[in-house]
Design a protein around this motif. Structure first.
Motif, PDB file in Angstrom:
ATOM      1  N   UNK A 181       0.831  -0.864  -0.119  1.00  0.00           N
ATOM      2  CA  UNK A 181       0.075   0.824   0.257  1.00  0.00           C
ATOM      3  C   UNK A 181       0.895   1.331   0.153  1.00  0.00           C
ATOM      4  N   UNK A 182       2.055   1.413   0.812  1.00  0.00           N
ATOM      5  CA  UNK A 182       2.665   2.660   0.962  1.00  0.00           C
ATOM      6  C   UNK A 182       3.175   2.909  -0.379  1.00  0.00           C
ATOM      7  N   UNK A 183       4.094   1.554  -1.217  1.00  0.00           N
ATOM      8  CA  UNK A 183       4.636   2.110  -1.974  1.00  0.00           C
ATOM      9  C   UNK A 183       3.866   1.983  -2.856  1.00  0.00           C
ATOM     10  N   UNK A 184       2.707   1.398  -3.561  1.00  0.00           N
ATOM     11  CA  UNK A 184       1.406   1.845  -4.219  1.00  0.00           C
ATOM     12  C   UNK A 184       1.373   3.605  -4.267  1.00  0.00           C
ATOM     13  N   UNK A 185       1.271   4.375  -3.112  1.00  0.00           N
ATOM     14  CA  UNK A 185       0.249   5.223  -2.791  1.00  0.00           C
ATOM     15  C   UNK A 185       2.241   6.382  -3.054  1.00  0.00           C
ATOM     16  N   UNK A 186       3.261   5.493  -2.646  1.00  0.00           N
ATOM     17  CA  UNK A 186       4.770   6.591  -2.728  1.00  0.00           C
ATOM     18  C   UNK A 186       4.675   6.974  -4.211  1.00  0.00           C
ATOM     19  N   UNK A 187       4.360   5.829  -4.359  1.00  0.00           N
ATOM     20  CA  UNK A 187       4.755   5.888  -6.295  1.00  0.00           C
ATOM     21  C   UNK A 187       4.269   6.571  -7.064  1.00  0.00           C
ATOM     22  N   UNK A 188       2.185   6.512  -6.747  1.00  0.00           N
ATOM     23  CA  UNK A 188       1.637   7.468  -7.437  1.00  0.00           C
ATOM     24  C   UNK A 188       2.202   9.368  -7.074  1.00  0.00           C
ATOM     25  N   UNK A 189       2.530   9.337  -5.689  1.00  0.00           N
ATOM     26  CA  UNK A 189       2.786  11.080  -4.813  1.00  0.00           C
ATOM     27  C   UNK A 189       4.193  11.318  -6.165  1.00  0.00           C
ATOM     28  N   UNK A 190       5.269  10.325  -6.637  1.00  0.00           N
ATOM     29  CA  UNK A 190       6.961  10.302  -5.973  1.00  0.00           C
ATOM     30  C   UNK A 190       7.687  10.396  -5.260  1.00  0.00           C
ATOM     31  N   UNK A 191       6.821   9.914  -4.010  1.00  0.00           N
ATOM     32  CA  UNK A 191       7.153  10.873  -2.753  1.00  0.00           C
ATOM     33  C   UNK A 191       7.328   9.691  -2.042  1.00  0.00           C
TER      34      UNK A 191
END
Length: 893
Positions: free
Chosen positions: A259-269
């Protein structure tokens, strides 16, 4: 010396050039240098003072602002107040708006009021961090039993709706008489915690995490397993986690990482993953967390080990984490041993939770190779003070190491796992549970030290026992040392510095007769300054005069003085501490006698607040005027005598009264206004070469007496009526400069500004200007002997400086008393103590509450110094007192 806080750039260089740019970016985020991480513990919103207006600035002022100017680089903000999924934010879990009665009353949960303003605690915290260059983690309590006082008919606000709707997901049951609850280990442990055996619990946890990292700007997420470390009912009933339990928890961690990887990649953060968990992988596995697998699969990036208790040497945890490429941070929670010992009437050694206590743990963390330290259960001024110490450099700072930092008074390993103490490999010397040793029985243990044992270090070892007389032998690293003193069961040893070394040190105690072994500490003190020459004239009562005597009910404080053209000395002060002005006296005989002149001042002067400061300024018209500036002023409607309420009225900053006849009559002048918000008015004014005057003062945000403090200056060209817009001339990360004293060098070409340093972790500060205050040098430490608060001085005819102040030098034998420093101006710059000495002028019977002096060189050659202090023992509060002395008649032997 061990490596500490490894550079992210070095780590990336070791990796080479990965093809996956995201992996590079993510690793850079993980490798970010974080000397100190602060966890807010989630109560700033929950317990909002009823009389505090709801605003963003007041929210940040509750706790976050105390990280300003400190070593903290990361705030792990906890919006979860209790239960499971109760968040004081709008966009995750169950928005928590219920109020929990506070033991002290007058507090409520302000979350709903902030929601109505379209913001919440986590949003304000992340915005604060972004504004101040800090990293934001969100801390989520994996489980929480603070709602366990709920019962049928009395459901606490902390008890979330999830638990009401899904009682089958709990370890126990709401009804204390239910069989499900009675089956729990000890019958009560964590009954309100959720059981991660249930898929509903795991899915709900994943939803919480997704909502938090999606809806808020965070750099990382912290899974706080310590709040509270119960995962499966199989453990809660007295067993250990099954293989199936462990597999479910590992899969949950995989899902959360996804989950955190998916969201992080979407935010590029990239979202860094931290976990706070006990420091024994075997203990953790028994509870249900296969930490080693999590490390191997990189399901977490940071292990925050320790906390409520330690089970293994920190060095072992560091080595394990680093072996798997994981960062290790030591959780340095506050010690609750003093609290429990007091409740149980058990004796303990002093120093837990002191600056020296944290400096020792910082030093040990550095020696063990920790990547950083983590602070929890610290708020307000203690947070600011302790977080200001640099964990990477504690050299020369007093330290105290205890055989056991935490223990009784908090959670222990048995709270979460039956017989959890079996995993502990450290010595248990806990004053809350004293160990009884038989006659002749040897007790051996190791203590990990991180000190720089330089030549000026002094070692003191203390053992607190139940022995009534002599009968304890001590061996350090295989060598015995004699006892220096025995008093009331306290055995003190003073071994040579070389008896100890960095890292593990072996100790062994043997009792001559059966008794309890209560506590054990090693204290390290530094500095040849302890032998700095001091002349004590504080007993010369014939040279001392009381201007205003304190009583059991009245406190007289914070005087300043001025000398008129005809040689009179006028003193003004406030009452009580930081209270109202309006009090004044005059001496016509160099301080031998004083006459009260309160009635000369306008009635409005009694509405002026906090530390009135008096000066004599000559205007461009050649006319001398006396000015008294104060911090602020009460307004109509303010409660008389409530000197604190007006401090928020910034438009009333720096009011003044002025005399054009050398203090015979006075008139009220308007406040300088909001731009001159301050903690106290001008603490120093110096005349410039062009005839104008430079005034300096200090303030905090937004003018309050709190960190971070900064020194500000302003110039008047018309003799004090108007002043230039103030500008900051000293602000230092990790320091709190304040109460500046500025004076001119003997050759007239340089200004010197000595400042109090309010973290009190080292020396005072000094800076220099060679262009009349237009620019200043980088602030640096003063000589040790000039370390103190509220400096003021005069120059002797032979060129030496005499500077008086409240002594705050580390380990000074006169710390807290009113002292003077004598020496050449050059010694302030060179820090060479040659030719300098101290004078103990007055003895203070109230800790460190004294100072704020006036000083004058009288025509007779005497020096008159005036201050406030507790002049006598007993119930009498602080008095305003002066003393007279001649430097030529005293000096070091």
């Amino acid at each position: 010396m061990k490596s500490f806080f490894v550079s992210g750039l070095m780590a990336l260089a070791a990796m080479g050039t990965p093809a996956d740019d995201w992996a590079v970016k993510r690793q850079a985020a993980v490798d970010r240098v974080r000397p100190l991480v602060y966890n807010t513990d989630g109560c700033d919103m929950l317990y909002w003072p009823s009389n505090l207006p709801v605003s963003v600035s007041n929210f940040t002022g509750r706790r976050l602002v105390f990280t300003k100017g400190t070593q903290a680089t990361t705030i792990s903000y906890c919006p979860q107040s209790a239960g499971f999924g109760h968040f004081t934010c709008r966009k995750a879990g169950e928005p928590f708006t219920g109020t929990v009665p506070h033991p002290n009353g007058g507090q409520y949960n302000a979350a709903s009021e902030f929601f109505a303003r379209n913001t919440d605690s986590l949003q304000m915290a992340s915005e604060y961090c972004a504004t101040n260059g800090l990293e934001t983690f969100v801390s989520i309590r994996v489980n929480d039993q603070h709602d366990s006082a709920s019962r049928p008919g009395r459901i606490l606000a902390l008890y979330p709706q999830f638990k009401i709707d899904h009682p089958e997901c709990l370890m126990g049951a709401l009804d204390p008489d239910s069989p499900r609850r009675k089956e729990l280990y000890k019958g009560y442990a964590g009954w309100s915690c959720v059981d991660f055996d249930h898929e509903r619990v795991r899915e709900t946890m994943k939803r919480f995490v997704r909502e938090l990292v999606t809806n808020y700007d965070v750099d990382g997420i912290e899974y706080d397993f310590n709040r509270h470390f119960m995962l499966f009912r199989s453990v809660a009933v007295g067993g250990v986690a099954t293989a199936e339990d462990v597999a479910k928890m590992t899969q949950l961690m995989r899902d959360l990482k996804a989950i955190t990887e998916e969201v992080g990649r979407k935010k590029n953060r990239p979202i860094v993953i931290a976990m706070r968990m006990p420091d024994s992988v075997d203990y953790d596995l028994a509870v249900g967390a296969d930490v080693v697998t999590w490390f191997r699969e990189k399901l977490v990036d940071i292990w925050i080990g320790g906390g409520y208790f330690l089970l293994n040497p920190v060095k072992e945890s560091v080595e394990l984490a680093h072996r798997h490429g994981i960062k290790f941070y030591w959780s340095l929670d506050e010690s609750r041993i003093p609290r429990m010992a007091k409740r149980m009437n058990h004796p303990i050694l002093p120093g837990r939770n002191s600056d020296a206590f944290y400096a020792a743990r910082y030093s040990a963390a550095q020696e063990a190779g920790c990547d950083g330290v983590y602070l929890f259960n610290l708020e307000y001024a203690p947070l600011q003070r302790i977080a200001s110490i640099d964990p990477r450099n504690t050299k020369g700072i007093e330290k105290v190491y205890f055989a056991q930092d935490r223990g009784s008074g908090g959670y222990n390993p048995d709270n979460w796992l039956k017989d959890g103490h079996r995993f502990c490999t450290l010595p248990q010397i806990d004053p809350g549970r004293p160990r009884t040793l038989k006659a002749g029985e040897a007790f051996a243990f190791s203590l990990f030290l991180g000190n720089d044992f330089s030549a000026d270090a002094t070692v003191t070892v203390e053992a607190l026992t139940g022995l009534k007389s002599e009968g304890l032998t001590l061996t350090i690293n295989g060598k015995g040392y004699p006892c220096t003193s025995v008093k009331g069961g306290l055995f003190t040893f003073c071994p040579p510095t070389g008896s100890l070394h960095r890292g593990d040190n072996d100790f062994k105690v043997v009792f001559a007769q059966e008794a309890t072994f209560n506590d054990f500490a090693v204290r390290i003190q530094y500095g040849s300054e302890r032998s700095f020459p001091v002349v004590d004239i504080s007993d010369r009562v014939e040279n001392q005069t009381v201007l205003a005597r304190g009583t059991k009910d009245r406190y007289e404080g914070h005087p300043t003085t001025v000398m008129t053209q005809d040689g009179r000395v006028i003193a003004v002060w406030c009452a009580p501490h930081g209270g109202g002005a309006g009090w004044a006296a005059e001496s016509k005989d160099g301080g031998r006698s004083w006459t009260r002149i309160d009635d000369r001042f306008p009635a409005e002067f009694k509405k002026h607040v906090n530390c009135p400061s008096i000066y004599r300024l000559v205007g461009p018209d050649g006319k001398a005027r006396l000015w008294v500036w104060s911090q602020s002023k009460q307004l109509p409607g303010d409660k008389p005598g409530d000197f604190w309420s007006c401090r928020k009225t910034l438009s009333q900053s720096m009011p003044s009264v002025m005399s054009e006849d050398e203090g015979l009559t006075w008139r009220e002048c308007p406040p300088l206004g909001e731009k001159f918000r301050c903690v106290m008015a001008f603490s120093s004014i110096v005349r410039l070469k062009d005839g104008s005057y430079l005034g300096l003062f200090h303030r905090g945000p937004p003018g309050a007496d709190r960190s971070p403090l900064e020194v500000v200056q302003s110039v008047t060209t018309d003799g004090g009526f108007t002043w230039s817009e103030p500008r900051v001339v000293c602000a230092i990360r990790g320091k709190n400069p304040c109460e500046p004293y500025v004076f001119r060098s003997p050759d007239g070409n340089e200004l010197c500004c000595v400042m109090r340093e309010n973290t009190h972790t080292g020396c005072s500060l000094v800076m220099f200007s060679q262009d009349e205050g237009k620019t200043w040098s980088t602030p640096e430490d003063t000589p040790w002997a000039l370390t103190g608060d509220r400096h003021q001085g005069v120059r002797l005819p032979d060129g030496r400086e005499v500077i008086v102040f409240r002594d705050m030098a580390p380990k000074s034998p006169t710390r807290g008393h009113f002292v003077g420093w004598v020496g050449p101006y050059s010694a302030i710059k060179s820090k060479d103590p040659k030719g300098t000495f101290r004078i103990k002028l007055l003895h203070n019977f109230a800790g460190c509450d004294c100072g704020y002096p006036g000083i004058h060189l009288l025509p007779s050659g005497e020096i008159l110094a005036t201050t406030y202090l507790k002049y006598r023992a007993g119930e009498e509060k602080q008095s305003v007192v002066c003393t007279r002395f001649r430097v030529g008649e005293i000096g070091p032997e």
